[in-house]
Design an enzyme around this catalytic site. Structure first.
Site, PDB file in Angstrom:
ATOM      1  N   SER A   1       0.831  -1.203   0.000  1.00  0.00           N
ATOM      2  CA  SER A   1       0.000   0.000   0.000  1.00  0.00           C
ATOM      3  C   SER A   1       0.876   1.267   0.000  1.00  0.00           C
ATOM      4  O   SER A   1       1.645   1.476  -0.939  1.00  0.00           O
ATOM      5  CB  SER A   1      -0.957  -0.039   1.209  1.00  0.00           C
TER       6      SER A   1
ATOM      7  N   ASP B   1     -10.303  -5.547  -3.094  1.00  0.00           N
ATOM      8  CA  ASP B   1      -9.706  -4.482  -2.289  1.00  0.00           C
ATOM      9  C   ASP B   1     -10.566  -3.221  -2.434  1.00  0.00           C
ATOM     10  O   ASP B   1     -10.726  -2.694  -3.541  1.00  0.00           O
ATOM     11  CB  ASP B   1      -8.284  -4.236  -2.804  1.00  0.00           C
TER      12      ASP B   1
ATOM     13  N   HIS C   1      -7.404  -5.960   1.005  1.00  0.00           N
ATOM     14  CA  HIS C   1      -6.210  -5.134   1.235  1.00  0.00           C
ATOM     15  C   HIS C   1      -5.429  -5.577   2.473  1.00  0.00           C
ATOM     16  O   HIS C   1      -4.474  -4.911   2.869  1.00  0.00           O
ATOM     17  CB  HIS C   1      -6.650  -3.666   1.406  1.00  0.00           C
TER      18      HIS C   1
END
Length: 285
Positions: free
Chosen positions: A149, A229, A262
């Site tokens: 991320s 996600d 995620h």
């Protein structure tokens, strides 16, 4: 510079060290975890893992399963923190996606952040020197980089802005085009200001890959992205990066995987593939 060992944990035949040191770059104490695999080699390749928003070094060491594969293939792992902590800047603990836990791996140029929030220099310059002094066996001339991320963004930025420093590169659900998404606009605006948005491009992988001088020896960029996600379309924009990287000679392998979110459940599901990827470029396969 002294490093304090807060814990030593035996794992997969190696040692996980939980460390604290006083940083010159951030002017705060910094936490970092280091895993040394079981090996008789005098010099050990290193993989640097940059975590995402809100994370500490504990998230990845507790949930990623990277240590198992680091022990299997013979590379060390370095897990830095995601920001300075305890800088006592007004507002640094107000939001989960800015300030503490959200250093965005930039060198801040805006007050009041520029004194402490210099995570780019900390991760890529100061920390390797600190650890090289403490762990003589770590080979910081043979280093790969990965992240998740915000950390995937930081990994890509480090790779493109420091040519030749990192032998391998991968990312899990990276923020690929931060200049055009809410997370990036918030953090770049806060740390770098809005007056000169060309400063944002210095930390935007989609902008950087267009200018990067690659050659036939450039490593493949491996990216995994979960299609379930919730941040995929709004914040991450991997296709923007792939489109911008058409002239990158090493190639980009973007793996879009159905059903994954995620979280660290997603990361741990594909960490073996990333470990093999880095082991290859670090000369371990």
């Amino acid at each position: 510079m002294s490093v304090k060992i807060d814990a030593t944990i035996t794992q997969f035949g190696g040692k996980l060290f939980k460390l604290t040191h006083d940083s010159i770059t951030t002017k705060t104490p910094m936490n970092v975890n280091v895993f040394i695999p079981p090996t008789t080699k005098p010099k050990i390749p290193v993989l640097l893992y940059l975590s995402g928003l809100t994370c500490t070094p504990q998230n990845a060491t507790d949930k990623s399963f990277f240590q198992y594969f680091a022990a299997k293939y013979g590379f060390a792992l370095v897990f830095p923190d995601t920001s300075p902590r305890g800088a006592n800047i007004p507002g640094e603990d107000t939001a989960w996606d800015f300030g503490t836990g959200a250093g965005f791996y930039v060198n801040a140029t805006r007050e009041p952040w520029k004194t402490n929030y210099n995570m780019y220099s900390y991760v890529h310059e100061e920390l390797p020197k600190v650890l090289a002094g403490e762990f003589k066996e770590l080979d910081f001339d043979n280093v790969g980089i990965t992240g998740h991320s915000m950390g995937g963004m930081g990994a890509l930025v480090g790779f493109f802005t420091l040519p030749g420093k990192y032998k391998s590169i991968s990312a899990f659900s990276p923020i690929c085009n931060p200049s055009v998404v809410p997370w990036g606009e918030k953090n770049f605006g806060g740390y770098l200001g809005d007056a000169d948005k060309s400063q944002w491009e210095k930390y935007d992988p989609t902008c950087l890959v267009k200018k990067y001088k690659s050659d036939e020896s450039s490593p493949l960029i491996l990216i995994h992205q979960g299609l379930s996600d919730t941040f995929y379309e709004r914040e991450l924009k991997p296709q923007n990066f792939v489109d911008a990287a058409k002239d990158y000679k090493g190639g980009v392998d973007l793996k879009l995987v159905d059903g994954y979110d995620h979280s660290y459940f997603f990361i741990s599901s594909f960490v073996e593939e990333h470990s093999k990827h880095h082991a290859k470029y670090l000369g371990l396969l």
